[in-house]
Structures are given as C-alpha cells and as structure tokens.
Design a protein around this motif. Structure first.
Motif, PDB file in Angstrom:
ATOM      1  N   PRO A 229       7.828  -4.078   5.126  1.00  0.00           N
ATOM      2  CA  PRO A 229       6.827  -4.541   4.140  1.00  0.00           C
ATOM      3  C   PRO A 229       5.437  -3.982   4.459  1.00  0.00           C
ATOM      4  CG  PRO A 229       8.191  -6.359   4.853  1.00  0.00           C
ATOM      5  CD  PRO A 229       8.524  -5.190   5.739  1.00  0.00           C
ATOM      6  N   ARG A 230       4.716  -3.631   3.418  1.00  0.00           N
ATOM      7  CA  ARG A 230       3.380  -3.030   3.569  1.00  0.00           C
ATOM      8  C   ARG A 230       2.375  -3.769   2.704  1.00  0.00           C
ATOM      9  NH1 ARG A 230       3.868   1.382   7.285  1.00  0.00           N
ATOM     10  NH2 ARG A 230       6.039   2.029   7.123  1.00  0.00           N
ATOM     11  N   THR A 231       1.112  -3.615   3.059  1.00  0.00           N
ATOM     12  CA  THR A 231       0.045  -4.138   2.210  1.00  0.00           C
ATOM     13  C   THR A 231      -0.291  -3.080   1.163  1.00  0.00           C
ATOM     14  OG1 THR A 231      -1.711  -3.255   3.610  1.00  0.00           O
ATOM     15  CG2 THR A 231      -0.933  -5.480   4.109  1.00  0.00           C
ATOM     16  N   VAL A 232      -0.951  -3.516   0.106  1.00  0.00           N
ATOM     17  CA  VAL A 232      -1.374  -2.579  -0.933  1.00  0.00           C
ATOM     18  C   VAL A 232      -2.364  -1.577  -0.339  1.00  0.00           C
ATOM     19  CG1 VAL A 232      -2.593  -2.387  -3.135  1.00  0.00           C
ATOM     20  CG2 VAL A 232      -0.917  -4.190  -2.809  1.00  0.00           C
ATOM     21  N   GLN A 233      -3.185  -2.023   0.600  1.00  0.00           N
ATOM     22  CA  GLN A 233      -4.151  -1.129   1.240  1.00  0.00           C
ATOM     23  C   GLN A 233      -3.445  -0.021   2.023  1.00  0.00           C
ATOM     24  OE1 GLN A 233      -7.411  -1.122   0.762  1.00  0.00           O
ATOM     25  NE2 GLN A 233      -7.709   0.612   2.097  1.00  0.00           N
ATOM     26  N   GLU A 234      -2.373  -0.345   2.723  1.00  0.00           N
ATOM     27  CA  GLU A 234      -1.614   0.674   3.464  1.00  0.00           C
ATOM     28  C   GLU A 234      -1.013   1.705   2.511  1.00  0.00           C
ATOM     29  OE1 GLU A 234       0.241  -1.277   7.456  1.00  0.00           O
ATOM     30  OE2 GLU A 234       1.016  -2.044   5.546  1.00  0.00           O
ATOM     31  N   ILE A 235      -0.496   1.236   1.389  1.00  0.00           N
ATOM     32  CA  ILE A 235       0.072   2.149   0.397  1.00  0.00           C
ATOM     33  C   ILE A 235      -1.019   3.054  -0.171  1.00  0.00           C
ATOM     34  CG2 ILE A 235       1.201   2.265  -1.859  1.00  0.00           C
ATOM     35  CD1 ILE A 235       2.639  -0.367  -1.080  1.00  0.00           C
ATOM     36  N   ALA A 236      -2.200   2.485  -0.427  1.00  0.00           N
ATOM     37  CA  ALA A 236      -3.321   3.269  -0.958  1.00  0.00           C
ATOM     38  C   ALA A 236      -3.748   4.345   0.041  1.00  0.00           C
ATOM     39  CB  ALA A 236      -4.483   2.359  -1.287  1.00  0.00           C
ATOM     40  N   LEU A 237      -3.814   4.001   1.313  1.00  0.00           N
ATOM     41  CA  LEU A 237      -4.194   4.986   2.324  1.00  0.00           C
ATOM     42  C   LEU A 237      -3.130   6.076   2.450  1.00  0.00           C
ATOM     43  CD1 LEU A 237      -5.659   2.650   5.096  1.00  0.00           C
ATOM     44  CD2 LEU A 237      -6.914   4.187   3.580  1.00  0.00           C
ATOM     45  N   PHE A 238      -1.868   5.703   2.349  1.00  0.00           N
ATOM     46  CA  PHE A 238      -0.773   6.670   2.439  1.00  0.00           C
ATOM     47  C   PHE A 238      -0.829   7.666   1.283  1.00  0.00           C
ATOM     48  CE2 PHE A 238       3.648   7.840   1.381  1.00  0.00           C
ATOM     49  CZ  PHE A 238       3.987   8.499   2.547  1.00  0.00           C
ATOM     50  N   LEU A 239      -1.118   7.171   0.071  1.00  0.00           N
ATOM     51  CA  LEU A 239      -1.164   8.029  -1.115  1.00  0.00           C
ATOM     52  C   LEU A 239      -2.524   8.685  -1.325  1.00  0.00           C
ATOM     53  CD1 LEU A 239       0.716   5.742  -3.668  1.00  0.00           C
ATOM     54  CD2 LEU A 239       1.621   7.718  -2.445  1.00  0.00           C
ATOM     55  N   LYS A 240      -3.534   8.243  -0.545  1.00  0.00           N
ATOM     56  CA  LYS A 240      -4.907   8.742  -0.671  1.00  0.00           C
ATOM     57  C   LYS A 240      -5.479   8.456  -2.065  1.00  0.00           C
ATOM     58  CE  LYS A 240      -4.444  12.340   2.780  1.00  0.00           C
ATOM     59  NZ  LYS A 240      -3.056  12.529   3.096  1.00  0.00           N
ATOM     60  N   VAL A 241      -5.293   7.194  -2.507  1.00  0.00           N
ATOM     61  CA  VAL A 241      -5.845   6.734  -3.777  1.00  0.00           C
ATOM     62  C   VAL A 241      -6.562   5.412  -3.539  1.00  0.00           C
ATOM     63  CG1 VAL A 241      -4.111   7.868  -5.217  1.00  0.00           C
ATOM     64  CG2 VAL A 241      -3.713   5.544  -4.433  1.00  0.00           C
ATOM     65  N   ASN A 242      -7.262   4.929  -4.555  1.00  0.00           N
ATOM     66  CA  ASN A 242      -7.951   3.650  -4.496  1.00  0.00           C
ATOM     67  C   ASN A 242      -6.923   2.518  -4.453  1.00  0.00           C
ATOM     68  OD1 ASN A 242      -9.391   1.257  -5.434  1.00  0.00           O
ATOM     69  ND2 ASN A 242     -11.049   2.695  -5.911  1.00  0.00           N
ATOM     70  N   TRP A 243      -7.282   1.366  -3.891  1.00  0.00           N
ATOM     71  CA  TRP A 243      -6.329   0.253  -3.796  1.00  0.00           C
ATOM     72  C   TRP A 243      -5.969  -0.292  -5.160  1.00  0.00           C
ATOM     73  CZ3 TRP A 243      -7.214  -4.605  -5.618  1.00  0.00           C
ATOM     74  CH2 TRP A 243      -8.532  -4.977  -5.861  1.00  0.00           C
ATOM     75  N   ARG A 244      -6.885  -0.197  -6.130  1.00  0.00           N
ATOM     76  CA  ARG A 244      -6.573  -0.673  -7.477  1.00  0.00           C
ATOM     77  C   ARG A 244      -5.511   0.213  -8.130  1.00  0.00           C
ATOM     78  NH1 ARG A 244     -12.014  -1.673  -6.875  1.00  0.00           N
ATOM     79  NH2 ARG A 244     -12.640   0.329  -7.719  1.00  0.00           N
ATOM     80  N   THR A 245      -5.584   1.510  -7.878  1.00  0.00           N
ATOM     81  CA  THR A 245      -4.577   2.435  -8.394  1.00  0.00           C
ATOM     82  C   THR A 245      -3.227   2.150  -7.747  1.00  0.00           C
ATOM     83  OG1 THR A 245      -6.304   4.112  -8.647  1.00  0.00           O
ATOM     84  CG2 THR A 245      -4.021   4.874  -8.717  1.00  0.00           C
ATOM     85  N   ALA A 246      -3.218   1.948  -6.439  1.00  0.00           N
ATOM     86  CA  ALA A 246      -1.976   1.642  -5.732  1.00  0.00           C
ATOM     87  C   ALA A 246      -1.385   0.327  -6.230  1.00  0.00           C
ATOM     88  CB  ALA A 246      -2.227   1.579  -4.233  1.00  0.00           C
ATOM     89  N   ASP A 247      -2.230  -0.646  -6.508  1.00  0.00           N
ATOM     90  CA  ASP A 247      -1.763  -1.932  -7.020  1.00  0.00           C
ATOM     91  C   ASP A 247      -1.111  -1.772  -8.389  1.00  0.00           C
ATOM     92  OD1 ASP A 247      -1.445  -4.767  -6.951  1.00  0.00           O
ATOM     93  OD2 ASP A 247      -3.206  -4.970  -8.244  1.00  0.00           O
ATOM     94  N   SER A 248      -1.691  -0.950  -9.238  1.00  0.00           N
ATOM     95  CA  SER A 248      -1.100  -0.736 -10.559  1.00  0.00           C
ATOM     96  C   SER A 248       0.229   0.012 -10.447  1.00  0.00           C
ATOM     97  CB  SER A 248      -2.058   0.016 -11.482  1.00  0.00           C
ATOM     98  OG  SER A 248      -2.245   1.332 -11.060  1.00  0.00           O
ATOM     99  N   TYR A 249       0.319   0.969  -9.507  1.00  0.00           N
ATOM    100  CA  TYR A 249       1.584   1.661  -9.263  1.00  0.00           C
ATOM    101  C   TYR A 249       2.666   0.677  -8.830  1.00  0.00           C
ATOM    102  CZ  TYR A 249      -0.766   6.261  -9.248  1.00  0.00           C
ATOM    103  OH  TYR A 249      -1.461   7.389  -9.578  1.00  0.00           O
ATOM    104  N   VAL A 250       2.324  -0.206  -7.895  1.00  0.00           N
ATOM    105  CA  VAL A 250       3.277  -1.191  -7.392  1.00  0.00           C
ATOM    106  C   VAL A 250       3.743  -2.111  -8.517  1.00  0.00           C
ATOM    107  CG1 VAL A 250       3.474  -3.233  -5.915  1.00  0.00           C
ATOM    108  CG2 VAL A 250       2.523  -1.122  -4.995  1.00  0.00           C
ATOM    109  N   ASN A 251       2.814  -2.575  -9.335  1.00  0.00           N
ATOM    110  CA  ASN A 251       3.174  -3.455 -10.449  1.00  0.00           C
ATOM    111  C   ASN A 251       4.078  -2.755 -11.455  1.00  0.00           C
ATOM    112  OD1 ASN A 251       1.756  -5.649  -9.446  1.00  0.00           O
ATOM    113  ND2 ASN A 251      -0.119  -5.072 -10.496  1.00  0.00           N
ATOM    114  N   LYS A 252       3.787  -1.485 -11.731  1.00  0.00           N
ATOM    115  CA  LYS A 252       4.602  -0.733 -12.677  1.00  0.00           C
ATOM    116  C   LYS A 252       6.018  -0.514 -12.136  1.00  0.00           C
ATOM    117  CE  LYS A 252       3.528   2.290 -16.048  1.00  0.00           C
ATOM    118  NZ  LYS A 252       2.629   3.197 -16.677  1.00  0.00           N
TER     119      LYS A 252
END
Length: 69
Positions: free
Chosen positions: A18-41
């Motif tokens: 399990p990861r935080t949204v912030q970890e996913i954002a850093l991995f993808l090199k995007v903003n946390w809001r963008t990563a959050d929308s990706y996760v929701n989609k």
C-alpha cells in the motif's frame, strides 16, 4: 491524461505494498492532485485498487491506496 501505461505503473506500485497518494505522485513526477485523480479513475473503471482517507477533514489527512482483493 491517464494512459494504459500510467495505470499499469500505478497498479504495479500499489500491488507491491500500500502507498500514499504522495508516494504515487513522486513516483510519476506529477502533482498529488493529478495522482489522486488517476487513482480515483482507476478505482472506478478497473476496480483493481481502492483508496481510504485517514484523519479526513484535517490538514494532516492521509490517503492510502491499496490493492482491492
């Protein structure tokens, strides 16, 4: 724009542990809001991952993304 390649990267990252949204954002090199929308989609369309928010409504809220079994 969420592509199949990005969705696959997120699924592989979350499958490991399990990861935080912030970890996913850093991995993808995007903003946390963008990563959050990706996760929701991904959660809506594929259903492979799920998200849970701890301490919701505070400044220290923590969103955890985990594999949906």
């Amino acid at each position: 724009m969420l592509s199949q390649e990005i969705a696959k990267k997120i699924n592989e990252l979350v499958y490991a542990k399990p990861r935080t949204v912030q970890e996913i954002a850093l991995f993808l090199k995007v903003n946390w809001r963008t990563a959050d929308s990706y996760v929701n989609k991904i959660a809506e369309e594929q259903g492979t991952i799920n998200c849970r928010t701890f301490r919701e409504g505070t400044r220290g809220a923590l969103k955890i993304v985990f594999w949906n079994t």
